[in-house]
Structure formats: structure tokens, C-alpha cells
Design an enzyme around this catalytic site. Structure first.
Site, short mmCIF file in Angstrom:
data_model
loop_
_atom_site.label_atom_id
_atom_site.label_comp_id
_atom_site.label_asym_id
_atom_site.label_seq_id
_atom_site.Cartn_x
_atom_site.Cartn_y
_atom_site.Cartn_z
N GLU A 45 0.86 -1.18 0.00
CA GLU A 45 0.00 0.00 0.00
C GLU A 45 0.89 1.22 0.00
OE1 GLU A 45 -2.43 -0.48 3.41
OE2 GLU A 45 -2.90 -2.50 2.72
N ASP A 56 -4.54 8.60 11.46
CA ASP A 56 -3.20 8.09 11.71
C ASP A 56 -2.59 8.60 13.01
OD1 ASP A 56 -2.48 6.35 9.47
OD2 ASP A 56 -2.96 8.13 8.29
#
Lengths: 256, 393
Positions: A45, A56
Site C-alpha cells: 500500500e 493516523d
């Protein structure tokens, strides 16, 4: 057939690695991808850095900030990936927040993805409703698998909706958290993974968030088809740079 | 054309809920229940009681005689600066703390820029005995020390946001990340009409008490329930949303939004989102925002920490794009001068955010018989240091 599907058909316990494009150095992207394939990664990815990555934790935030400072943009990434399919054959996905894709132009973005050989997209802040209404058609036209996320809080009915809308695999978020947690997997998390795997979904399951060593990898993949490692790999790049990628992957797979 | 939110959370092309799946259960619950809870009789009774006895509402609608003479028009000031804690922000936090109780939440998080919303949140958390964590950019913590001390005095935990540019945008990111990590017990009190649906509408409804009171007060003072113009400053846009709310569908009322031009719209140091922004997604909402051509969100600048936000609420993006609202922008210098002017003419020291709205009279003419309501969103005590430095007081 999409490379993601081919890979799942031929391999168990998939190791999918997340990297931030343009990190630690702008020109590292392609070389790291090559080294990951040589070291035995099954899937990659490629993270498109964003100034405000809501889902995140600190590790990926910092790598994104650094990548942007290095000069990474959507266009630069597509330039870097122009010849990637001459040397790399494993499935490649792009993972990014929706705003940079929207600014690039969704149709143009999909065209470029198809051109360089991207197989799928993970866009954590693109909601199901907007995807179906406006974007599903263009993603599919360019042969791109769209992967949705499910979490321990996602209801069964919604898991089935996500499964219906996803192609390639479902991204199973292991806990209610942002990325980069380094505690082990609790009994509740394991029960959740077991419950999702018993739903007989049409897609395979890849577990992400919190997988950082052989033990968490083994636990995560006990009931699923593989796992996604992000922050732990970014930490490796931070301390070791491009060295030791093969042994990072080896350690992760552990005894298996 | 409709100016209120539709059933999918959009104002025209703007709004929606562009959120990671981890936030979905909380947002879906709010979407499903917020209107029912706000309309609940018990909720309303408690909310109205607190607004009256605790916040000090209704706030006066004051006819500013000397200011009106100076600009040869009829100027009213809606005195939100007289609310408890010194700004309109508390209208929203009182409502949301009751909502949080209704939802059975045990912990409150909030973001703050200048610290006004943080103080208003810490205040209602103290009132209700609920744990409070406020995220604030590391840079803002340094430059807004008095408000940091107020929050601590009220028992809140202030967490420094050290990611990105270390200001309001990053404090908001950190608050959202906290919510992702605490989905069950925590409610996020957003301070403005920004964020994923239903927040823009929820906050606008809670602030709509401002225009509801203006209607009643104007009826008594002017014999009609509407002004010719409502003027408010817009950062995220919560005081403006409250002041416009009951006039959105009344074409006889002009809506004027004043943004912060900073050192000049094209100086590279500005927060004039309608002039500099393009459609995109920030903090879960599709709206106008300041960004690079690559879709990275840029850092705004204004002398006023409360207007220092790179986006604008989706309601305002729609008011701008549809032409319903007239958007102007005011530089630091013009705002500071307008703030001093009000202090000397009317004996009211406004917040620097509000000073931007007051600068409208230097930029635009009104007729002598026109009634102009300016929302005086906050008082200037928190800004004394900035005024002192600027004017060498």
C-alpha cells in the site's frame, strides 16, 4: 484478473506493507517497493501523504509531513511509478485521504492509476454513500478495487454493506484506535476477528492497525487472510533507512 | 434556494460526513438522534433555564448612538460579549453538554484556537462534573496563556497538539484522533459550525438563540422583527450562523460575513477563505478551504486567533457560492482600528474577531434609515496583550 485477487488465490497469510510515498527521501519510493517484493512482501500500500491524516497516529503523521517537505505530490508519485510494472509484479494499492484525490480530479486520478498499474484504492474518509453515488462507476471502469474499512464498532448489517461495496478484500481495523498502537492483541480483539471471519463474507479479510511483530502478525492472521503492517515498517525506515528490509519481513513472518 | 441543511447533511454542494469508519458509529448516532434530543421537552427546559440563569440571556440588543452618528446609519450591537465566559461560544457548549448527558457520555473532548471555546467547554464540564480534555496547538498555548490558565482553573486537562502547524487545525485533528481512540464513553464538543454532519447544523441550532432574540428585541425597538442587514465575523462561522439563522430565508435581510484578510488577501498571510479557498474536504466536511493545488491544507494567518482557520463552515460556503451572503474581508490594521474606535465611542472593548465585523462600516456604506445589527460576538479582555502591543498602550 486483478493482481489482488490472483495473489489471494495463490497465497495464504498475506503480508501487506504500507509505506509513505517519498519517505524517508523523495526518490526512495520505487527502490523500497522493489526491496519489499524481493524480501517477500505479498502486497504493498503506497501512502499518498496528506497534511491532515485524521486516522493516523504520530508515526505515519510524521512520515507524511516529512514526505511533503521532501516535495512529494500526487503528480510526482505518478511520475515515480511510471515504470514500476517493469520491475514489480505484486499487487500495488494507493492509500490516501480524499482531498488530494479530489483536487487532482477523481477521473484523472483513476486514469493515472490504471496507467501505472495500480490495482486498488483505500480512501479512509470517502464515505460509502458518496462512493456509490459518484465514484463507483469510474473506479470500476479503470479496473480499480475499492477497499472499505470495518472496525470493532461496525454493525453486522454495515459490515455486509461494506463487503458488498468492496472488491479485493475488506480492511479489518483491529481496534478502536488510530494507527501505530504497540500493545498486543486482547482477547476481545481476537474474538472480534473470529466473529468477522465467521460471517462468510464474499471478500477476504486483511487485518490492520497494531500489527508490529511476529506475535501480533500470527494472532491477526489466525482467523483471517493476512495483515497490513504500516507504522512498524515506517519506524524501520526511520531508524534503518532502506537497509534490512528483507530481514524485517522475515522477522515479521516469524517461525511460519 | 434553501439555506438550511438537507436530510443528507448538505448545504447545496457543501457539507456531508467525510469521516473514517472508526468515527461512523458516533456520527451516525448523532445524525439519527440530534434533532429529537434538541426538541425534547426536558432538554429544552433545562437548556432554556441554563441560558437564562447561567449564561445570562437574553443578551441586550443595544442601539449604538454614537457609532450610528459616526457612520450615519442605525447600528445595533447584539451583546454576546456579555454572556458568561465573555463570548457566544457558551451557547453551544451548554447545549452540547446536555446532549452528551442525554447520550450517556462520561468524558468530553474539545479543540480550541484562541481558547474561548476551550474555556466555554471547561466551564460547562465543571458545571456538570464531567471530565474535560481540551486540545490546543502548542503555538496557541504559548500565545494564549491566560485562557490556558482559565481552563486549568476550571479543572480541565489541556493537551498540547504538536503535530503539523501546531495551531487550531491540528488541535482539531488531535481531538478527532482522541475520539477515534475513545469511541464509547466520549463526546466531542466541536466549537464551530464545522466538521462532519450533523455538527454544522447542531451548532447552528444551538447558536440560533442569537437571531431568535434579535427578532424579539427588534420588534420592540423598531416595530418589525428584522433588520436590513446582519453583520458577523466568520472564522469557522458559529457566531455568524447564530446571528443569521432565523433570517436565512428572509430575502429582505442582507447577510454580511466579514473574514480576516490578515496582512492583505494576496499577502500570503491571510485567512479570507471565501476569497482564497476552493472546494475540498477539511475535518470531515466538504466546504471551501485554503489549500495547495495538490490538496494539502495550508496554514492561515490572522492577528485574531479565533479567525485563524483554513476553512469555513459548509453553511457559509453555500451562502457565499449562492450569492445569498455578501462576503468582505478586513485586514489586521482595519480591524484593530475599528476595535479602538468602538472602545472610545461606546465604552465597549471588543474581541479582535468582533473588531473585524465592526470594520464593515469603513468598507461599505449604509443608508441613514437602514437598520444594521452587528453581532458583538466577544469581549476584548483576552486580547488586551495584542491591543497593548499594537497600539503601544
Amino acid at each position: 484478473m486483478n493482481r489482488i485477487d490472483t495473489r489471494f488465490n495463490s497465497k495464504k497469510k498475506i503480508v501487506s506493507i504500507y509505506l509513505t510515498a517519498g519517505y524517508p527521501n523523495l526518490e526512495d519510493t520505487v527502490n523500497i517497493i522493489q526491496k519489499l517484493e524481493q524480501g517477500g512482501a505479498d502486497m504493498i500500500e503506497i501512502g499518498l501523504p496528506f497534511s491532515d491524516p485524521l486516522a493516523d497516529g504520530p508515526t505515519i503523521q510524521e512520515s507524511s509531513t516529512q514526505a511533503l517537505q521532501n516535495g512529494m505530490t500526487t503528480q510526482v508519485l505518478f511520475e515515480q511509478l511510471k515504470h514500476i510494472r517493469e520491475t514489480v509484479s505484486i499487487p500495488l494499492l494507493l492509500m490516501g485521504y480524499f482531498n488530494p484525490i479530489l483536487q487532482y480530479g477523481v477521473e484523472r486520478f483513476c486514469e493515472q492509476c490504471a496507467l501505472v498499474g495500480i490495482d486498488g484504492l483505500i480512501i479512509p474518509d470517502l464515505p460509502l454513500r458518496e462512493y456509490k453515488q459518484h465514484y463507483e462507476e469510474v473506479f470500476q471502469k479503470h479496473g480499480l478495487h475499492m477497499i472499505f474499512l470495518i472496525t470493532p464498532q461496525t454493525s453486522e448489517a454495515r459490515i455486509r454493506d461494506m463487503d458488498e461495496a468492496s472488491n479485493g478484500f475488506l480492511y479489518v481495523v483491529s481496534s478502536a484506535s488510530t494507527t501505530g498502537k504497540t500493545t498486543g492483541f486482547s482477547a476481545a480483539q481476537q474474538a472480534y476477528l473470529q466473529r468477522v471471519s465467521s460471517l462468510q463474507l464474499r471478500n477476504r479479510l486483511l487485518v490492520g492497525f497494531g500489527i508490529h511483530d511476529a506475535e501480533t502478525f500470527q494472532t491477526a492472521t489466525k482467523h483471517t487472510h493476512g495483515a497490513i503492517i504500516g507504522s512498524a515498517f515506517i519506524n524501520h525506515l526511520k531508524t534503518e533507512g532502506r537497509k534490512g528490509i528483507a530481514s524485517f519481513l522475515q522477522k515479521l513472518r516469524g517461525a511460519s | 434556494m434553501r439555506y438550511h441543511v438537507d436530510e443528507h447533511g448538505y448545504y447545496g454542494a457543501y457539507g456531508g460526513a467525510y469521516i473514517p469508519e472508526m468515527l461512523y458509529p458516533n456520527i451516525a448516532q448523532l445524525q439519527a438522534d440530534y434533532k429529537t434530543i434538541l426538541q425534547d421537552a426536558e432538554f429544552q427546559q433545562e437548556f432554556q433555564q441554563l441560558l437564562a440563569d447561567y449564561v445570562g440571556r437574553p443578551t441586550p440588543l443595544y442601539f449604538a448612538q454614537r457609532l450610528s452618528e459616526q457612520y450615519n446609519t442605525r447600528i445595533y450591537l447584539k451583546r454576546e460579549d456579555l454572556c458568561h465566559t465573555g463570548a457566544h461560544k457558551v451557547n453551544n457548549t451548554v447545549g452540547q453538554i446536555l446532549l452528551a448527558k442525554h447520550l450517556g457520555k462520561k468524558r468530553i473532548i474539545a479543540e480550541t484556537g484562541a481558547g474561548q471555546h476551550g474555556v466555554a467547554t471547561a466551564t460547562v464540564c465543571a458545571l456538570m462534573g464531567i471530565e474535560c480534555v481540551v486540545y490546543m496547538g502548542a503555538i496557541d498555548i504559548e500565545r494564549q496563556a491566560p485562557n490556558v490558565a482559565r481552563m486549568k482553573m476550571l479543572g480541565a486537562t489541556v493537551v498540547s497538539a504538536t503535530s503539523g502547524s501546531k495551531t487550531l487545525k491540528d488541535a482539531t485533528n488531535e481531538a478527532i484522533r482522541d475520539w477515534i481512540n475513545h469511541p464509547e464513553d466520549t463526546h466531542y464538543i466541536i466549537g464551530s459550525v464545522v466538521g462532519p454532519h450533523p455538527y454544522p447544523d447542531l451548532v447552528a441550532r444551538l447558536q440560533s438563540v442569537i437571531s431568535e432574540e434579535i427578532k424579539n428585541q427588534l420588534t420592540q425597538k423598531e416595530g418589525r422583527d428584522y433588520p436590513d442587514y446582519v453583520v458577523a465575523c466568520v472564522g469557522g462561522g458559529s457566531n455568524a450562523a447564530g446571528a443569521y439563522y432565523h433570517y436565512l430565508d428572509r430575502p429582505e435581510v442582507g447577510i454580511i460575513a466579514v473574514e480576516a484578510a490578515g496582512k492583505g488577501i494576496h499577502s500570503g498571510e491571510s485567512a479570507a477563505t471565501s476569497a482564497l479557498g476552493t472546494p475540498g474536504i477539511i475535518h470531515g466536511s466538504k466546504t471551501l478551504l485554503m489549500q495547495t493545488s495538490d490538496g494539502q491544507i495550508t496554514e492561515p494567518y490572522s492577528i485574531s486567533a479565533g479567525l485563524d482557520y483554513p476553512g469555513v463552515g459548509p453553511m457559509h460556503a453555500h451562502l457565499f457560492t449562492s450569492g445569498r451572503g455578501e462576503f468582505i474581508s478586513v485586514t489586521d490594521d482595519h480591524a484593530m482600528t475599528a476595535g479602538r474606535n468602538l472602545s472610545r465611542l461606546e465604552g465597549i472593548i471588543p474581541a479582535i474577531e468582533t473588531s473585524h465585523a465592526l470594520a464593515v462600516f469603513e468598507q461599505r456604506e449604509f443608508l441613514p434609515e437602514e437598520v444594521v445589527v452587528v453581532n458583538l460576538s466577544g469581549r476584548g479582555d483576552k486580547d488586551l496583550n495584542t491591543y497593548i502591543k499594537y497600539f503601544n498602550l
